[in-house]
Design a protein around this motif. Sequence first.
Motif, short mmCIF file in Angstrom:
data_model
loop_
_atom_site.label_atom_id
_atom_site.label_comp_id
_atom_site.label_asym_id
_atom_site.label_seq_id
_atom_site.Cartn_x
_atom_site.Cartn_y
_atom_site.Cartn_z
N GLU A 193 0.83 -1.21 0.00
CA GLU A 193 0.00 0.00 0.00
C GLU A 193 0.86 1.26 0.00
OE1 GLU A 193 -3.04 -0.06 -0.54
OE2 GLU A 193 -3.59 -2.13 -0.12
N ALA A 194 1.94 1.24 0.78
CA ALA A 194 2.82 2.40 0.83
C ALA A 194 3.51 2.63 -0.51
CB ALA A 194 3.86 2.23 1.94
N LEU A 195 3.93 1.57 -1.18
CA LEU A 195 4.59 1.70 -2.47
C LEU A 195 3.63 2.20 -3.55
CD1 LEU A 195 6.83 -1.51 -2.52
CD2 LEU A 195 7.56 0.85 -2.16
N LYS A 207 0.99 4.16 -2.97
CA LYS A 207 0.75 5.58 -2.69
C LYS A 207 1.92 6.45 -3.16
CE LYS A 207 -2.39 5.02 1.23
NZ LYS A 207 -2.62 5.28 2.68
N SER A 208 3.13 5.91 -3.05
CA SER A 208 4.30 6.65 -3.52
C SER A 208 4.56 6.45 -5.00
CB SER A 208 5.53 6.24 -2.72
OG SER A 208 5.81 4.86 -2.90
N LYS A 209 3.65 5.70 -5.68
CA LYS A 209 3.72 5.45 -7.12
C LYS A 209 4.99 4.70 -7.53
CE LYS A 209 0.88 9.43 -8.35
NZ LYS A 209 0.75 10.67 -9.17
N LYS A 210 5.52 3.88 -6.61
CA LYS A 210 6.65 3.03 -6.93
C LYS A 210 6.19 1.61 -7.30
CE LYS A 210 9.96 5.49 -4.02
NZ LYS A 210 10.93 5.40 -2.89
#
Length: 675
Positions: free
Chosen positions: A317-319, A321-324
């Motif tokens: 989810e964090a990746l 959101k950071s578009k990674k």
Amino acid sequence: MSNSSFFATLFQVTFTPDNGTLSFNLNGVSQISGKVILEFQVLGYGYSVYHGTIDPCADDTLKGLCPMNQGAIPNLPSNAEIPQSTVSKVPNAIYYIPDIDGKVRVWINSTDGTPLACVEAELTNTKTVNQKAVAWTVAVIVGLGLAISAIISGLGHSVTAAHVAANALSLFSYFQAQAFIGMTSVESPPIVEAWTQNFQWSMGLIRVGFLQKMATWYQRSTGGTPSTYLSALSTASVQVQKRSLAVMGAVAGLTKRSNSATTNIETMKVLTVSGIKRVGFKGNIELTNIFFTGYIFLVIFVMFVTLGVFAFKFICEALIKSKKLKPEQFHDFRNGWTLVLKGILFRIVLIAFPQMVVLCFWELTQRDSSAEVVLAISTVVTMIILLAWASLKVWRIARRSIALHQNPAYILYSDPNALNKWGFLYVQFKASMYYFVVFCLGYILIKGMFIALGQGSPTLQAIALVIIEAAFLIAISIMRPYMDKKTNAFNISIASINLFNVILLLFFTGIFNMPALAIGIMGVLFFIVNAIFALIVILMVAWVSFKALTTKNPDSRYQPMRDDRASFIKSQNSLGGTQELDALGATARGDQFAAERKRMDLEDEDDSMASSQNVSQVNRPQYNQQEMGYSTPQEPPRSATASPYGYSNPASRSAQQFRAQNTASPNMWQRGVGY
């Protein structure tokens, strides 16, 4: 020997072939009073290499034994000269063969030749096949294989994930079979015991200092009495059971103690360990901590896996959101991670089933504490019930699929709920062999019970294992239950090696009265065959895992499976969020009723065969079965695309045509498998 008049607290022997000396250190507690004669014998694979006597009164270094007095004797170093003619007879290979079966035995005899005591020490050239590097390497490869299969599944490569997971699990089962050999009470050659010790980690028998303290505390707090053999070796003699014990038994009992005076020898403990206790002792685990050690490692493993799934969910989810990370990657895992977690936990139960069957049933014979007995009963009963219930669920789903679609693969692979939660029981098998897991569970249960409950009957253990392994090999050779030819060959090879191993184990029992040298040669053969085979299968699993990570489309490396499972695997991704494409995809798979009804809930109790048939009759009276991709047994339609189950599969053809025309990547159809 029984009724011994001497107890050795230290006996070390060093043979130096360059100068032909046999040096030794000997001390202990004695009840012998008077002059004695020391009789030396060097044994190699059951044969006498050297035999001679030493008079302590004629050896300046042994003056302390002339005469021998009651009580503690000091450390008495000495050197025995061995003729060069005898040294030259020792083969050079003996200095390089790992875990040689060599021993030095010393009898303490009275001057008239009556045996008063006997001490024995093992000879080693410091080379052994029991290496921590081996254990860690194989454990890491199996773990990486399972982890890679999960990652590849999340990326949508379901076929590759299934193969990697199946091979990794088969490799792990082979390691557990090796551990089983070491856990039998059969007196095996040293090289066999050392090799099988490398795989005891697969049974959860790993020494960690603070966990040993925890196990001791738990046992003591629940009414048990912890053993202290490892911490009190100065007052306890622990003899690892060897084939030479039968020879020593011939000496035992020839004479009773020559002096009835009470000395410190009365407080000494003598213990001979074999089977599971031998494995624990060699692993530096207290004998009363063996069960709890295996149990606590299972609990720790479950905790780490659960935390790992949680962490992976939030990292994804964090990746995103950071578009990674692309939103479609691991889409099904992120949306249904709780269901995936349930499937993973069920898979852990399956993996740990052999371990807990052996340890739990063995604990019933040891009864280390009342709480541990209750823990053992509840654990093994819970595991059996969970796996039996899961197997029943798979059987009911498959039978319902056959009734509705004349194909067990349809619902088993088209319903993500069933696939993610129960797929661990059947994805490695052909769809038509969905029930074979029941035979596998029965095979593990019976085999584990003989290991655990037959510790006092080594010959019975060996005979039972030969019958069990032979029956399993015949079954999988005839039925070929696994998903494809390569997977069948892989598992048949493992079953063949397992049968070969237990046949050698039967020879180790001595029921065929074979010479000791022949047994030693068989022990070396056991090691060579298994070392080569283990290296081959480890490299195969490592290569498959590596190619799965580095190949752009790893599924292209495998031929389509004959049960058409890939055609039935539904994507939980909405293909960009358009409901029209979802409906079109459902139509291509032959499930045109998906828009009229919700996905069948496989967890409800109303999912029986009768209720499923009633639902199909009530909801679909206006549709033609042939148009919807179904066929009736009475008039089966003809089709150029044959199904391995003998029926037409237009749904499969439609799905293939739709993917070819409308989908850029076939992986979009293969998410949510949860291997």
